[in-house]
Scaffold this motif. Structure first.
Motif, mmCIF file in Angstrom:
data_model
loop_
_atom_site.group_PDB
_atom_site.id
_atom_site.type_symbol
_atom_site.label_atom_id
_atom_site.label_comp_id
_atom_site.label_asym_id
_atom_site.label_seq_id
_atom_site.Cartn_x
_atom_site.Cartn_y
_atom_site.Cartn_z
ATOM 1 N N THR A 30 96.269 15.816 64.339
ATOM 2 C CA THR A 30 95.486 15.876 65.564
ATOM 3 C C THR A 30 95.455 14.495 66.201
ATOM 4 O OG1 THR A 30 94.066 17.620 64.665
ATOM 5 C CG2 THR A 30 93.221 16.394 66.561
ATOM 6 N N THR A 82 100.590 17.556 72.894
ATOM 7 C CA THR A 82 99.415 18.064 72.182
ATOM 8 C C THR A 82 98.753 19.189 72.976
ATOM 9 O OG1 THR A 82 97.963 16.384 73.184
ATOM 10 C CG2 THR A 82 98.966 15.848 71.056
ATOM 11 N N GLY A 93 87.670 8.269 68.530
ATOM 12 C CA GLY A 93 87.981 8.658 67.164
ATOM 13 C C GLY A 93 87.541 10.052 66.764
ATOM 14 N N LYS A 94 86.977 10.817 67.696
ATOM 15 C CA LYS A 94 86.485 12.152 67.338
ATOM 16 C C LYS A 94 86.789 13.237 68.376
ATOM 17 C CE LYS A 94 81.851 10.945 69.034
ATOM 18 N NZ LYS A 94 80.408 10.815 68.684
ATOM 19 N N THR A 95 87.092 12.839 69.607
ATOM 20 C CA THR A 95 87.372 13.817 70.654
ATOM 21 C C THR A 95 88.864 14.119 70.704
ATOM 22 O OG1 THR A 95 85.530 12.958 71.980
ATOM 23 C CG2 THR A 95 87.147 14.362 73.096
ATOM 24 N N PRO A 96 89.269 15.373 70.515
ATOM 25 C CA PRO A 96 90.695 15.706 70.583
ATOM 26 C C PRO A 96 91.280 15.349 71.942
ATOM 27 C CG PRO A 96 89.456 17.504 69.604
ATOM 28 C CD PRO A 96 88.440 16.541 70.168
ATOM 29 N N ASN A 114 96.827 12.089 61.418
ATOM 30 C CA ASN A 114 96.054 12.069 62.647
ATOM 31 C C ASN A 114 96.333 10.763 63.382
ATOM 32 O OD1 ASN A 114 94.902 14.570 62.062
ATOM 33 N ND2 ASN A 114 93.178 13.646 60.976
ATOM 34 N N TYR A 139 95.051 8.041 66.423
ATOM 35 C CA TYR A 139 93.877 7.579 67.153
ATOM 36 C C TYR A 139 94.335 6.703 68.323
ATOM 37 C CZ TYR A 139 91.680 9.389 62.996
ATOM 38 O OH TYR A 139 91.288 10.234 61.969
ATOM 39 N N TYR A 155 93.454 12.024 68.536
ATOM 40 C CA TYR A 155 92.089 11.823 69.012
ATOM 41 C C TYR A 155 92.033 10.731 70.074
ATOM 42 C CZ TYR A 155 90.574 14.574 64.983
ATOM 43 O OH TYR A 155 90.384 15.587 64.060
ATOM 44 N N LYS A 156 91.066 10.851 70.961
ATOM 45 C CA LYS A 156 90.832 9.812 71.952
ATOM 46 C C LYS A 156 90.287 8.559 71.278
ATOM 47 C CE LYS A 156 90.127 12.990 75.809
ATOM 48 N NZ LYS A 156 89.241 13.426 76.937
ATOM 49 N N LYS A 185 93.528 21.334 71.620
ATOM 50 C CA LYS A 185 92.813 20.834 70.446
ATOM 51 C C LYS A 185 93.366 19.492 69.960
ATOM 52 C CE LYS A 185 91.633 25.465 68.748
ATOM 53 N NZ LYS A 185 91.765 26.409 67.606
ATOM 54 N N GLY A 186 94.313 18.939 70.707
ATOM 55 C CA GLY A 186 94.917 17.670 70.320
ATOM 56 C C GLY A 186 95.936 17.788 69.210
#
Length: 211
Positions: free
Chosen positions: A68, A116, A74-77, A197, A199, A70-71, A119-120
């Motif tokens: 995934t 992506t 660090g938590k928003t897809p 993942n 970032y 993330y933006k 959901k990223g």
């Protein structure tokens, strides 16, 4: 006369507006990153899954990498991010087609593009690359990122945790751009799987704080 003044006023207002449509330069020097624009499909037509030309189950166990994006928080897809990967073949060479053009002549034909989803998420399937024949570097998969409004930039290569060439010294020199690129493979029977993942903006020079 009034019409002339009106035209001059319109021109002045237009010139005072900030130039839009230009991507902000981030990431520092990146030789070959422009190859991301050689995608065979427009960016908005790319799939979340990319199958590289060597992906096969015929007498082989391919490698599937997913994760995934993330933006910067660090938590928003992060949807709509373009990912470009390329690597050597099973002999450690970048092999291109005889009629190759552009960056394929350097990067070889084992490359792929993906976008992506909402959901990223991203995924690509290929065969595990080999180190360069001189074995000076661990086996790796190069990766370039292109997100809306920013220029393309590289992040840490995908490398393999079980690679004997990935020494302690080599691990300490990793920049952690975009997060760790060290893959831990899992044998699931008909293929190997690994997760990474990404970032956005992590350890990327000149990355805007408002992304």
């Amino acid at each position: 006369m009034k019409i002339q003044w009106f035209i001059l006023l319109i021109i002045a207002i237009a010139c005072s507006q900030p130039i839009t449509g230009q991507d902000k330069k981030v990431g520092g020097p990146c030789e070959g990153c422009e190859a991301i624009h050689e995608s065979p499909l427009p960016f908005d037509k790319l799939e979340t899954l990319a199958k590289l030309p060597d992906a096969t189950w015929t007498g082989k166990k391919p490698l599937g990498v997913n994760g995934t994006v993330y933006k910067a928080d660090g938590k928003t897809p992060a949807p709509g991010v373009i990912i470009y990967v390329y690597h050597t073949d099973e002999t450690g060479h970048y092999v291109a087609k005889a009629d190759a053009k552009g960056w394929e002549r350097r990067h070889g034909l084992l490359r792929g593009w993906m976008r992506t989803n909402e959901k990223g998420e991203y995924k690509f399937v290929t065969l595990r690359p080999a180190p360069y024949p001189d074995r000076t570097e661990p086996a790796h998969i190069h990766v370039t990122i292109k997100e809306p409004g920013l220029t393309e930039y590289y992040i840490d290569e995908y490398v393999f945790d079980d690679d004997s060439l990935l020494t302690t010294n080599k691990r300490q020199k990793l920049e952690n751009r975009g997060g760790s690129g060290i893959l831990k493979l899992k044998d699931v029977g008909n293929m190997y799987k690994a997760e990474r993942n990404i970032y956005l903006g992590k350890n990327i020079p000149d990355y805007p704080t408002n992304q």
